[in-house]
Scaffold this motif. Sequence first.
Motif, PDB file in Angstrom:
ATOM      1  N   PHE A 300       9.040  -4.573  -7.414  1.00 25.42           N
ATOM      2  CA  PHE A 300       7.755  -4.450  -8.158  1.00 25.42           C
ATOM      3  C   PHE A 300       6.887  -5.645  -7.489  1.00 25.42           C
ATOM      4  N   GLN A 301       7.593  -6.674  -7.278  1.00 23.81           N
ATOM      5  CA  GLN A 301       6.522  -7.956  -6.765  1.00 23.81           C
ATOM      6  C   GLN A 301       6.224  -7.850  -5.674  1.00 23.81           C
ATOM      7  N   LEU A 302       6.859  -6.992  -4.599  1.00 19.98           N
ATOM      8  CA  LEU A 302       6.374  -6.722  -3.280  1.00 19.98           C
ATOM      9  C   LEU A 302       5.092  -5.688  -3.211  1.00 19.98           C
ATOM     10  N   GLY A 303       5.128  -4.758  -4.355  1.00 16.92           N
ATOM     11  CA  GLY A 303       3.843  -4.070  -4.341  1.00 16.92           C
ATOM     12  C   GLY A 303       2.748  -4.673  -4.996  1.00 16.92           C
ATOM     13  N   TYR A 304       3.194  -5.487  -6.087  1.00 20.10           N
ATOM     14  CA  TYR A 304       2.161  -6.422  -6.734  1.00 20.10           C
ATOM     15  C   TYR A 304       1.473  -7.304  -5.801  1.00 20.10           C
ATOM     16  N   GLU A 305       2.029  -7.925  -4.941  1.00 21.13           N
ATOM     17  CA  GLU A 305       1.625  -8.810  -3.910  1.00 21.13           C
ATOM     18  C   GLU A 305       0.781  -8.078  -2.843  1.00 21.13           C
ATOM     19  N   ALA A 306       1.173  -6.889  -2.387  1.00 20.73           N
ATOM     20  CA  ALA A 306       0.539  -6.336  -1.412  1.00 20.73           C
ATOM     21  C   ALA A 306      -0.776  -5.825  -1.843  1.00 20.73           C
ATOM     22  N   ALA A 307      -0.969  -5.351  -2.978  1.00 22.37           N
ATOM     23  CA  ALA A 307      -2.246  -4.875  -3.891  1.00 22.37           C
ATOM     24  C   ALA A 307      -2.998  -6.136  -3.866  1.00 22.37           C
ATOM     25  N   ASN A 308      -2.635  -7.403  -4.274  1.00 23.05           N
ATOM     26  CA  ASN A 308      -3.277  -8.461  -4.557  1.00 23.05           C
ATOM     27  C   ASN A 308      -3.970  -9.002  -3.128  1.00 23.05           C
ATOM     28  N   SER A 309      -3.252  -9.022  -2.264  1.00 20.77           N
ATOM     29  CA  SER A 309      -3.722  -9.449  -0.785  1.00 20.77           C
ATOM     30  C   SER A 309      -4.603  -8.600  -0.343  1.00 20.77           C
ATOM     31  N   LEU A 310      -4.595  -7.152  -0.634  1.00 17.03           N
ATOM     32  CA  LEU A 310      -5.326  -6.360  -0.076  1.00 17.03           C
ATOM     33  C   LEU A 310      -6.821  -6.582  -0.653  1.00 17.03           C
ATOM     34  N   PHE A 311      -6.701  -6.682  -2.176  1.00 21.21           N
ATOM     35  CA  PHE A 311      -8.286  -6.785  -2.865  1.00 21.21           C
ATOM     36  C   PHE A 311      -8.777  -8.051  -2.407  1.00 21.21           C
ATOM     37  N   GLU A 312      -7.981  -9.048  -2.129  1.00 28.87           N
ATOM     38  CA  GLU A 312      -8.490 -10.432  -1.368  1.00 28.87           C
ATOM     39  C   GLU A 312      -9.286 -10.141  -0.175  1.00 28.87           C
ATOM     40  N   GLN A 313      -8.649  -9.240   0.728  1.00 30.37           N
ATOM     41  CA  GLN A 313      -9.556  -8.908   1.948  1.00 30.37           C
ATOM     42  C   GLN A 313     -10.746  -8.131   1.495  1.00 30.37           C
ATOM     43  N   ILE A 314     -10.757  -7.234   0.709  1.00 35.26           N
ATOM     44  CA  ILE A 314     -11.645  -6.261   0.262  1.00 35.26           C
ATOM     45  C   ILE A 314     -12.872  -6.963  -0.466  1.00 35.26           C
ATOM     46  N   ASN A 315     -12.598  -8.065  -1.134  1.00 31.44           N
ATOM     47  CA  ASN A 315     -13.664  -9.066  -1.620  1.00 31.44           C
ATOM     48  C   ASN A 315     -13.962 -10.159  -1.011  1.00 31.44           C
ATOM     49  N   SER A 316     -13.603 -10.290   0.148  1.00 33.47           N
ATOM     50  CA  SER A 316     -13.878 -11.714   0.893  1.00 33.47           C
ATOM     51  C   SER A 316     -14.565 -11.165   2.208  1.00 33.47           C
ATOM     52  N   ALA A 317     -15.896 -12.019   2.606  1.00 37.90           N
ATOM     53  CA  ALA A 317     -16.474 -11.763   3.924  1.00 37.90           C
ATOM     54  C   ALA A 317     -15.628 -12.004   4.967  1.00 37.90           C
ATOM     55  N   SER A 318     -14.781 -13.239   4.950  1.00 38.16           N
ATOM     56  CA  SER A 318     -13.974 -13.503   5.969  1.00 38.16           C
ATOM     57  C   SER A 318     -12.503 -13.678   5.289  1.00 38.16           C
ATOM     58  N   HIS A 319     -11.589 -13.124   6.225  1.00 38.99           N
ATOM     59  CA  HIS A 319     -10.178 -13.186   5.860  1.00 38.99           C
ATOM     60  C   HIS A 319      -9.412 -13.641   6.826  1.00 38.99           C
ATOM     61  N   THR A 320      -8.485 -14.557   6.496  1.00 36.90           N
ATOM     62  CA  THR A 320      -7.265 -15.096   7.143  1.00 36.90           C
ATOM     63  C   THR A 320      -6.004 -14.527   6.887  1.00 36.90           C
ATOM     64  N   PRO A 321      -5.573 -13.613   7.894  1.00 36.71           N
ATOM     65  CA  PRO A 321      -4.090 -12.920   7.723  1.00 36.71           C
ATOM     66  C   PRO A 321      -2.938 -14.100   7.076  1.00 36.71           C
ATOM     67  N   LYS A 322      -2.209 -13.560   6.210  1.00 37.34           N
ATOM     68  CA  LYS A 322      -0.951 -14.430   5.810  1.00 37.34           C
ATOM     69  C   LYS A 322       0.334 -13.565   5.588  1.00 37.34           C
ATOM     70  N   LYS A 323       1.173 -14.545   5.510  1.00 40.50           N
ATOM     71  CA  LYS A 323       2.414 -13.946   5.320  1.00 40.50           C
ATOM     72  C   LYS A 323       2.955 -14.439   3.876  1.00 40.50           C
ATOM     73  N   ILE A 324       3.351 -13.532   3.134  1.00 44.15           N
ATOM     74  CA  ILE A 324       3.759 -13.517   1.688  1.00 44.15           C
ATOM     75  C   ILE A 324       5.392 -13.045   1.584  1.00 44.15           C
ATOM     76  N   THR A 325       6.118 -14.100   1.348  1.00 41.18           N
ATOM     77  CA  THR A 325       7.622 -14.011   1.229  1.00 41.18           C
ATOM     78  C   THR A 325       7.946 -14.056  -0.343  1.00 41.18           C
ATOM     79  N   VAL A 326       8.701 -12.608  -0.731  1.00 40.15           N
ATOM     80  CA  VAL A 326       8.966 -12.535  -1.881  1.00 40.15           C
ATOM     81  C   VAL A 326      10.746 -12.853  -2.026  1.00 40.15           C
ATOM     82  N   PRO A 327      10.663 -13.721  -2.985  1.00 35.78           N
ATOM     83  CA  PRO A 327      12.218 -14.056  -2.951  1.00 35.78           C
ATOM     84  C   PRO A 327      13.428 -12.859  -3.406  1.00 35.78           C
TER      85      PRO A 327
END
Length: 339
Positions: A300-327
């Motif tokens: 569930f957290q994998l999906g939630y974080e993937a969506a969250n990071s996508l919305f950050e891209q959509i709502n930001s004029a500039s975006h720095t790629p990042k790696k999110i590690t779920v425990p």
Amino acid sequence: MTPTIKDVAKLANVSPSTVSRVIANNPRISEKTKVIVREAMQDLGYHPNYTARSLVSKSTETIGLIMPSSGNKVFQNPFFPEVIRGISTKSHENQYGIYMTTGNTKEEIYNGIYDMVQGHRLDGLILLYSEVNDQIMNYLLEQDFPFTVIGKPYENEELITYVDNNNVQASLEATNHLINLGHERIAFVGGGLDLVVTIDRLNGYERALEHANLEKCKDYVVHQEFLQEGGREAIKELMSLESPPTGLVVTDDVLAFGIVNTLEHMGLKVKQDISIVSFNNVIFSELSNPALTSVDINIFQLGYEAANSLFEQINSASHTPKKITVPHELVLRESCGEA
């Protein structure tokens, strides 16, 4: 008469622009005001015209999910409904719709994505898998289109935002659990080597064997689809060997469930005759008899974080790629015994 945004504003005692911001779930609007406006909308039976809003904002308010294969196979594995539940939860918070796309071939999937991107039908995409030499990922990079990946990219890792577990470490821990129980003949059952998750988990398995000074045997490494049928075929192959394994690292609970059922028909008992550590910790791990020791990867957290990071891209004029590690966590149950 159909209620308008002005009617809602009058009833809620706010400006029409505030109503628009509430509809868009603008974070600058207080929760108290949002509740008042939404109650007014409900009382009046007001429904936002999302098509008109999209024309004004130049946003589709829709994201796409790219499945790895044809839907009839994908939804045989509980991983996908659970990861989609995580994505849906975050999308609902952002008042976004979801469009799922799949196909019977990679070419069909690619053509579908091409049409959606070129037709501006989506604001962003989430890939629910990561493959070696992925044509879609390369295309999205070329188009500078917002997307995130569930799984580590095979290449261009520094250019892509992705969410994943530490699959090498998780597999090393799973293998070590069997080694610590005294097992020396340990097999690995995974998906195809075109999947990055398989490569990483195979890497962790091999590292654990090396650290324990155990010999690697190519006959103990089997690759199958993440389906019960794949598990059945894998265990038949392994148990036909002259020296069959006493322990298994299985990279998916659905595969493991097929293995357990087949072992029962062979007259062999899990734990007494062969120990199994699996991955994903979905419902199959608890329904299995005996219940499977499994690595919980927090789907569930994998999906939630993937969506969250996508919305950050959509709502930001500039975006720095990042790696999110779920425990991850190894959940101990009844499928492992001493060698």
